[in-house]
Design an enzyme around this catalytic site. Sequence first.
Site, PDB file in Angstrom:
ATOM      1  N   TYR A  92       0.905  -1.131   0.181  1.00  0.00           N
ATOM      2  CA  TYR A  92      -0.087   0.078   0.125  1.00  0.00           C
ATOM      3  C   TYR A  92       0.823   0.988   0.084  1.00  0.00           C
ATOM      4  CZ  TYR A  92      -4.773  -1.900   0.854  1.00  0.00           C
ATOM      5  OH  TYR A  92      -5.802  -2.445   0.682  1.00  0.00           O
ATOM      6  N   LYS A 132       2.295 -15.287   2.878  1.00  0.00           N
ATOM      7  CA  LYS A 132       2.722 -15.856   1.661  1.00  0.00           C
ATOM      8  C   LYS A 132       4.102 -16.094   1.402  1.00  0.00           C
ATOM      9  CE  LYS A 132       1.215 -17.489  -2.623  1.00  0.00           C
ATOM     10  NZ  LYS A 132       0.465 -18.588  -2.629  1.00  0.00           N
ATOM     11  N   ASP A 154      -7.148  -6.640   4.022  1.00  0.00           N
ATOM     12  CA  ASP A 154      -8.292  -6.052   3.316  1.00  0.00           C
ATOM     13  C   ASP A 154      -9.030  -7.102   2.768  1.00  0.00           C
ATOM     14  OD1 ASP A 154      -9.528  -3.743   2.080  1.00  0.00           O
ATOM     15  OD2 ASP A 154      -8.253  -4.303   0.146  1.00  0.00           O
ATOM     16  N   ASP A 176     -13.208  -8.476   3.803  1.00  0.00           N
ATOM     17  CA  ASP A 176     -14.299  -8.678   2.950  1.00  0.00           C
ATOM     18  C   ASP A 176     -15.026 -10.086   2.877  1.00  0.00           C
ATOM     19  OD1 ASP A 176     -13.971  -5.849   2.448  1.00  0.00           O
ATOM     20  OD2 ASP A 176     -14.802  -5.836   0.323  1.00  0.00           O
ATOM     21  N   ASP A 231      -3.578 -17.787   0.445  1.00  0.00           N
ATOM     22  CA  ASP A 231      -4.695 -18.787  -0.202  1.00  0.00           C
ATOM     23  C   ASP A 231      -5.635 -19.557   0.557  1.00  0.00           C
ATOM     24  OD1 ASP A 231      -2.399 -20.047  -0.269  1.00  0.00           O
ATOM     25  OD2 ASP A 231      -2.160 -20.437  -2.309  1.00  0.00           O
TER      26      ASP A 231
HETATM   27  C1  IPM Z   1     -10.762  -0.555   3.358  1.00  0.00           C
HETATM   28  C2  IPM Z   1     -10.687   0.045   1.906  1.00  0.00           C
HETATM   29  C3  IPM Z   1      -9.495   0.680   1.652  1.00  0.00           C
HETATM   30  C4  IPM Z   1      -8.134  -0.159   1.862  1.00  0.00           C
HETATM   31  C5  IPM Z   1      -9.341   1.445   0.373  1.00  0.00           C
HETATM   32  C6  IPM Z   1     -10.719   2.539  -0.045  1.00  0.00           C
HETATM   33  C7  IPM Z   1      -8.028   2.380   0.315  1.00  0.00           C
HETATM   34  O1  IPM Z   1     -10.699  -1.134   1.167  1.00  0.00           O
HETATM   35  O2  IPM Z   1     -10.713   0.248   4.192  1.00  0.00           O
HETATM   36  O3  IPM Z   1     -11.084  -1.827   3.225  1.00  0.00           O
HETATM   37  O4  IPM Z   1      -7.898  -1.101   0.946  1.00  0.00           O
HETATM   38  O5  IPM Z   1      -7.646  -0.268   2.953  1.00  0.00           O
HETATM   39 MN    MN Z   2     -11.366  -3.117   1.822  1.00  0.00          MN
END
Ligand code: IPM
Ligand code: MN
Length: 352
Positions: free
Chosen positions: A136, A186, A242, A246, A218
Amino acid sequence: MKIAVLAGDGIGPEVTAEAVRVLEALELPGLSLAHADVGGIAYKNHGHPLPPETLATARAADAVLFGAVGDPDCDALERHLRPEQAILGLRKELELFANLRPARVFEGLEHLSPLLPEIARSLDLLIVRELNGDVYFGEKGIGETAAGAREGWDRMSYSEPEVRRIAGVAFRAAAQQGVGLMSVDKANVLETSQVWRDTMIEVARDFDQVELGHMYVDNAAMQIISNPAQFRIMVTGNLFGDILSDLASAAVGSIGLLPSASLGARQTDFGTYGLFEPIHGSAPDIAGQGKANPMATILSAAMMLRHSFGLEAEAARVESAVGRALTDGVRGLDLGGEAGCEAIGAAVRDRL
Ligand code: IPM
Ligand code: MN
Ligand code: NAD
């Protein structure tokens, strides 16, 4: 108790408004709010996604309540002017290196998960995501190959001190809760991960009561779905965290349910300074329609009460109100229901 409210773009202002109403409903004495522009709206109003005044407002507060940033109209801007740079800039400038993303299925709400109920019931995972390093924040660029083709590149790295400080947060949490720690990397391919893994093993020597495991990312993605019971606390880098968070939200039932806390070393008069935000983004596809689920942001406000203000009872009160709203059948669009953002906020306040 000063809170900087940075609502941002898309559904950010909608979900943040409901979280603020929940905080106000608690009638905490001495609570004050300061609002500031961030993200695409800040670019439009001030020419920069993270204007100096917004950063100053965040610094002057005891905690930051953050909505979301991101606006398709801004996707063609130079990278440093894009809305996403605002949240990355806040995390970096405020040295918020530890991102806590809890993913838990509320009791009795296993049916919200696409997983089999007995598997869903066992999902109770805290992802500790490093937030100030990794690919990042490495050097990046777009250049040309020798053959003249366009080529993008991003440098991925982790240094030992960076890994040590996030390891410290994860190991302390595991020791406190009396559970094991799974480090996700990884290391079979990346040198960044080799340093990560070696450092995790080194830090583990100071925590002999915590059982440390290692898993490739993975495999971890696969195992979160097939056998989540084996994980209680997971520690991982910025990019993997990240993606896995999700994924974990989908296993819970919706991304509209997962909160987060971003913490650093700074202490305030009340607790640990931090930024609190849902893990989801600005959801341009549903923005402005009153359809967003504000529960993730309300739960982020609960994390703020706990971590930044030491108000454990109030935090638990908010969390249980959200749980009861769900149990009572209050469902946003994301959970196949029809309740709008304001109605969900009101339902939570009714149950405080
Ligand atoms: C999150 C988002 C951010 C990240 C983006 C918007 C920079 O996806 O907070 O999960 O990748 O950290
Ligand atoms: Mn995110
Ligand atoms: P997203 O999280 O915004 O949306 C993904 C999907 O989930 C969409 O279909 C959306 O409608 C749905 N969704 C998300 N939150 C919801 C909620 N509270 N209630 C109901 N449905 C919800 O991810 P994306 O579409 O990949 O990104 C959109 C924008 O947000 C991009 O500009 C991205 O960079 C940005 N983003 C910002 C943050 C942040 O501010 N921390 C986080 C992630 C993405």
